[in-house]
Design a protein around this motif. Structure first.
Motif: not given
Length: 438
Positions: A87-89, A101-104, A111-115, A153-158
């Protein structure tokens, strides 16, 4: 093989002459047969051995079942970890105009989904269920049938994104063994940027509610964390967060979580293996160089006064924000992700005083240069550290050779390639990039 019933005759029956039966009184006076008592003792011993063997077999079966569940959990964690790195790359492809580089964010609604919206404030860690739908996975469960949990981490979340994300961004989760010692993480600061958890079977005191109209048991709230994860589990928030991990055992009262984690180097080592990665970074450098050249051409003296420091024959500084450079708003995040790694130097007198040495190519004379440090050197006597403000302020944390003296004291001599390149995908691309500016 068919068992033979006790007392059954094998083969055809054979008739033989039998001696006359003894009188009843003779049979009564017959001495006891010692073999009968030995047979009884042997039978009792056999029963005892069989009972003990049953207990041992039961323990062995339990151990085997535990090992199988453990293996299934490890497989689920490995699948989740690989999907997060993927996902990140590939983030820029699924989110055009943005970087990599961002992660969900974690699944917050079970529900299985990111908000759709943000998960906490900028720079803060978030914890919840693994967003398996967002990652394009089937519903992952561990070997005990439990859904996976996830901390980012907050340093990579999208959402919301950090101010900058590059291969020197910090992690946030410190992983500790039972003795409180840090576990190894592929990152300069030893901190993970994401952790996935298999909660395992419930321990004493953990009450896991049944399904509430969702596929995963329990609620979506992180208030349920204590009923799934062991003490010392991650929390949402800012700053460094310690996570206690323990070895798996058969003890039902012992901590039983399993975890897989990702360090920042894991993300960028994978990204470096993309054939187009070097071109992506080089395009950012080209856009930065063009914008910087335009600012210098428009009002060189005034601009250097505002954004540079005088060092010997040079005026040097760190690349200003993309907005200051006049870069279009849609392109600013890409520039700002990397600008701390981009320095510049200009001849104080406006002449072409800077000499640039190229690898296997003719040198150049320049009035100004844009300098990019590349990935850090990770080991050996030239190892570079970029984790603290003091380390990042030293040009030696970013550059090598004569470039360090050029930026430290203003010696107008640089060396490096004109374009960013990945010479070997399995190794950090540490070569300095020096672009000549008019």
């Amino acid at each position: 093989m068919t068992a033979t019933a006790p007392g059954a005759l094998r083969g055809p029956q054979r008739h033989a002459c039998r001696p006359p039966a003894r009188p009843a009184s003779a049979r009564a006076r017959r001495a006891p047969d010692p073999s009968r008592g030995q047979a009884l003792i042997a039978a009792l011993l056999l029963l005892t051995l069989l009972a003990a063997g049953g207990l041992l077999a039961g323990g062995e079966l339990r151990a085997r079942a535990h090992a199988l569940a453990h293996a299934r959990s490890v497989e689920a964690l490995a699948t989740a970890r690989a999907a997060l790195i993927g996902y990140a790359i590939s983030y820029a492809e699924t989110h055009p105009g943005e970087g990599y580089g961002f992660l969900p964010c974690p699944d917050a609604a079970n529900t299985g989904s990111t908000p759709i919206g943000a998960c906490g404030a900028r720079g803060t860690a978030a914890v919840g269920r693994l967003p398996w739908r967002t990652l394009g996975l089937p519903e992952l469960r561990d070997g005990w049938g439990e859904c996976l949990w996830y901390a980012v981490a907050g340093s990579v979340k999208h959402n919301p994104k950090p101010q900058a994300l590059n291969w020197d961004s910090p992690g946030q989760f410190r992983l500790l063994d039972p003795a409180g010692r840090a576990l190894p993480v592929a990152a300069a600061d030893g901190m993970a940027v994401a952790v996935v958890f298999s909660p395992g079977p419930p321990r004493s005191g953990q009450i896991r509610p049944g399904t509430r109209g969702t596929s995963c048991a329990g609620g979506a709230s992180t208030a349920d964390l204590a009923h799934y994860l062991d003490p010392g589990h991650p929390r949402a928030g800012s700053g460094e967060i310690d996570i206690a991990l323990h070895p798996a055992t058969l003890d039902e009262e012992a901590p039983n979580d399993l975890a897989a984690w990702i360090g920042l180097d894991d993300l960028f080592d994978a990204l470096r293996r993309r054939r187009d990665h070097a071109g992506h970074v080089d395009a950012i450098l080209a856009r930065s160089a063009n914008a910087l050249a335009a600012r210098l051409a428009a009002d060189r003296a005034a601009w250097l006064t505002r954004h540079a420091r005088s060092r010997g024959a040079l005026a040097t500084g760190v690349l200003p924000a993309a907005e200051t450079l006049g870069i279009a708003a849609a392109l600013r995040p890409l520039i700002d992700d990397w600008r701390e790694q981009i320095h510049f130097a200009a001849c104080a007198d406006g002449s072409a005083c800077i000499g640039v040495v190229r690898p296997a190519a003719a040198g150049e004379r320049c009035r100004a240069v844009l300098a990019f440090g590349g990935e850090r050197i990770r080991s050996g006597p030239e190892r570079q550290l970029r984790t603290t403000a003091a380390e990042r302020a030293d040009p030696a944390a970013w550059f090598e050779g004569r470039n360090v003296a050029a930026l430290r004291v203003g010696v107008p001599e640089f060396e490096g390639a004109e374009h960013f390149r990945v010479a070997a995908p399995e190794r950090p691309a540490t070569e300095d990039v020096i672009r000549c500016l008019p």
